[in-house]
Design a protein around this motif. Structure first.
Motif, PDB file in Angstrom:
ATOM      1  N   GLY A 114       0.774  -1.223  -0.011  1.00 37.16           N
ATOM      2  CA  GLY A 114      -0.121  -0.180  -0.021  1.00 37.16           C
ATOM      3  C   GLY A 114       0.798   1.295   0.139  1.00 37.16           C
ATOM      4  O   GLY A 114       2.221   0.955   0.266  1.00 37.16           O
ATOM      5  N   PRO A 115       0.097   2.322  -0.475  1.00 40.22           N
ATOM      6  CA  PRO A 115       0.969   3.403  -0.288  1.00 40.22           C
ATOM      7  C   PRO A 115       1.481   3.994   0.879  1.00 40.22           C
ATOM      8  O   PRO A 115       0.816   3.520   1.964  1.00 40.22           O
ATOM      9  N   LYS A 155       0.692   0.063   6.914  1.00 38.57           N
ATOM     10  CA  LYS A 155       1.219  -1.065   6.988  1.00 38.57           C
ATOM     11  C   LYS A 155       2.199  -1.552   8.016  1.00 38.57           C
ATOM     12  O   LYS A 155       2.028  -2.445   8.772  1.00 38.57           O
ATOM     13  N   THR A 156       2.954  -0.508   8.260  1.00 41.55           N
ATOM     14  CA  THR A 156       4.171  -0.557   9.428  1.00 41.55           C
ATOM     15  C   THR A 156       3.225  -0.939  10.894  1.00 41.55           C
ATOM     16  O   THR A 156       3.737  -1.692  11.472  1.00 41.55           O
ATOM     17  N   THR A 157       2.251  -0.018  10.999  1.00 43.04           N
ATOM     18  CA  THR A 157       1.545  -0.105  12.253  1.00 43.04           C
ATOM     19  C   THR A 157       0.920  -1.675  12.547  1.00 43.04           C
ATOM     20  O   THR A 157       0.914  -2.044  13.259  1.00 43.04           O
ATOM     21  N   VAL A 183      -3.795  -5.803   0.053  1.00 41.55           N
ATOM     22  CA  VAL A 183      -3.549  -4.257  -0.145  1.00 41.55           C
ATOM     23  C   VAL A 183      -4.195  -3.561   0.540  1.00 41.55           C
ATOM     24  O   VAL A 183      -5.584  -3.577   0.893  1.00 41.55           O
ATOM     25  N   MET A 184      -3.557  -2.463   1.139  1.00 42.81           N
ATOM     26  CA  MET A 184      -4.110  -1.496   2.159  1.00 42.81           C
ATOM     27  C   MET A 184      -4.245   0.143   1.461  1.00 42.81           C
ATOM     28  O   MET A 184      -3.336   0.388   0.945  1.00 42.81           O
ATOM     29  N   ARG A 211      -7.371   0.493   5.896  1.00 39.82           N
ATOM     30  CA  ARG A 211      -8.391  -0.513   5.665  1.00 39.82           C
ATOM     31  C   ARG A 211      -7.626  -1.379   4.704  1.00 39.82           C
ATOM     32  O   ARG A 211      -6.995  -1.088   3.836  1.00 39.82           O
ATOM     33  N   LEU A 212      -8.198  -2.720   4.928  1.00 40.14           N
ATOM     34  CA  LEU A 212      -7.840  -3.751   3.815  1.00 40.14           C
ATOM     35  C   LEU A 212      -8.535  -3.893   2.523  1.00 40.14           C
ATOM     36  O   LEU A 212     -10.027  -3.861   2.828  1.00 40.14           O
ATOM     37  N   LEU A 213      -8.237  -3.706   1.357  1.00 37.53           N
ATOM     38  CA  LEU A 213      -9.057  -3.452   0.255  1.00 37.53           C
ATOM     39  C   LEU A 213      -9.279  -5.005  -0.230  1.00 37.53           C
ATOM     40  O   LEU A 213     -10.420  -5.487  -0.791  1.00 37.53           O
TER      41      LEU A 213
END
Ligand SMILES: Nc1ncnc2c1ncn2[C@@H]1O[C@H](COP(=O)(O)OP(=O)(O)OP(=O)(O)O)[C@@H](O)[C@H]1O
Length: 343
Positions: A37-38, A43-45, A211-212, A216-218
């Motif tokens: 994800g951008p 993501k890191t969290t 993909v986030m 959110r998870l898309l």
């Protein structure tokens, strides 16, 4: 080992929008998940919550039936049997390669002879047997990364967490390290979770891609599935260098579109019973063919084995395309869109 389960996970820092919200996914044992994800999407969290460096504000994290964390419970990182590999490698400069790799065993008070053997095995797994007595300063970036991997192998973790581990390496080395990661995954059998904002890296490495966007998870699916059937604009824009067209499509049209249906939509000749839709068209599906619609080449770059083109259609929308033959900016071309995917 057991599946890693994230259950309606949420993380709030202060009063703003949550960094992670209502995120649920299951990583089966031994899988290699890329969190893609951008920058800033959370993501890191997510990774830090799995590792035990952050506590969820809501939801829970389980390894099989074992609760690792929720808003009231927090198993410390050292009791999760996970290993994390950081971008910065975090090696001790004053220790040799073997000492760095053996450090987690020393902390766990593993007997010396056993520890020596495990270090030898781990160094061999990352092909660094010959470097045991060097210090990190005398290694290349890729070799340091391999030391960090070996250090996480010795503890035989259930889950290995990697936070953009290739971000500091040049392109050539990245490719080499992708091989190392794949091999490492195959040999260790560990469940791996890999954070990256690079879609080609995620596709090349992982068995599953999640993909986030905005916490959110898309979509979560194997790479081939994400590539062939992306769900929605964000993922369509993220994977595989496609162009996204805005078209009026019949409400009943299928998601996988062929040239006749794309042609009609691009002509604007269907009016009744249509709705606005976004359609992803990959450059390899754009053929230069005089029998197609007319367009104008707005840019053309020679990439080595082919030209990468941008083509503007009569309605002003733009497509990416490839050509083996030389094509110049300003040329008029015919285009046929072999395939499209409704997002
Ligand atoms: N300790 C913190 N305190 C406050 N806000 C934080 C903290 N950690 C992360 N955030 C915020 O949470 C959001 C998600 O950050 P996170 O680092 O998880 O994103 P990311 O997708 O990993 O991004 P990047 O690829 O840039 O590392 C960001 O808006 C960030 O500013």
């Amino acid at each position: 080992m057991a599946p890693l389960i994230l259950n309606s996970l949420e993380k709030r820092f202060g009063s703003g929008a949550p960094a992670v919200r209502d995120l649920s996914l299951t990583v089966q044992e031994g899988r290699f998940l890329a969190l893609l994800g951008p920058s800033g999407c959370g993501k890191t969290t997510v990774l830090r919550m799995i590792a035990g460096f952050e506590q969820p504000s809501d939801g829970s994290i389980l390894l099989g039936e074992r609760l690792l964390a929720d808003a009231a419970t927090m198993l410390p990182p050292e009791r999760r049997n996970m290993a994390m590999v950081f971008q910065s490698y975090a090696l001790w400069p004053h220790m040799t390669v073997a000492e760095n790799v053996g450090y987690p065993l020393k902390v766990r008070k593993v007997a010396k002879e056993k520890a020596r053997q495990k270090v030898r095995e781990a160094l061999s797994a990352v092909r660094l047997d010959a470097y045991a007595d060097r210090r990190p300063a005398a290694l290349s970036g890729g070799q340091r990364q391999r030391v960090a991997l070996a250090r996480c192998l010795v503890t035989e973790p259930d889950v290995v967490l990697l936070d953009e581990p290739l971000a500091n390496l040049d392109r050539h080395l990245r490719q080499e390290m992708e091989e190392t990661f794949r091999e490492f995954h195959a040999r260790s059998g560990a469940t791996m979770i890999y954070v990256t904002h690079d879609q080609s890296e995620a596709m090349a490495l992982a068995t599953d891609v999640a993909v986030m966007s905005e916490g959110r998870l898309l979509q979560m699916a194997p790479p081939e599935e994400i590539y062939a059937r992306p769900e929605g604009l964000v993922i369509g824009g993220l994977v595989g260098q496609g162009s996204i067209l805005s078209l009026a499509l019949p409400r009943t049209s299928s998601r996988s579109l062929d040239w006749p249906s794309l042609r009609v939509a691009l002509d604007g000749s269907v009016a009744e019973g249509t709705e606005p839709a976004h359609v992803l068209v990959r450059p390899q599906d754009v053929l230069l063919d005089d029998a197609g619609l007319t367009g104008r080449v707005t840019s053309s770059f020679f990439e080595g084995e082919r030209y990468a083109l941008r083509i503007q259609l009569a309605d002003g929308q733009s497509l990416r395309a490839f050509s083996r033959q030389p094509v110049r900016q300003g040329d008029a071309v015919g285009v046929v869109l072999q395939a499209g995917w409704r997002l």
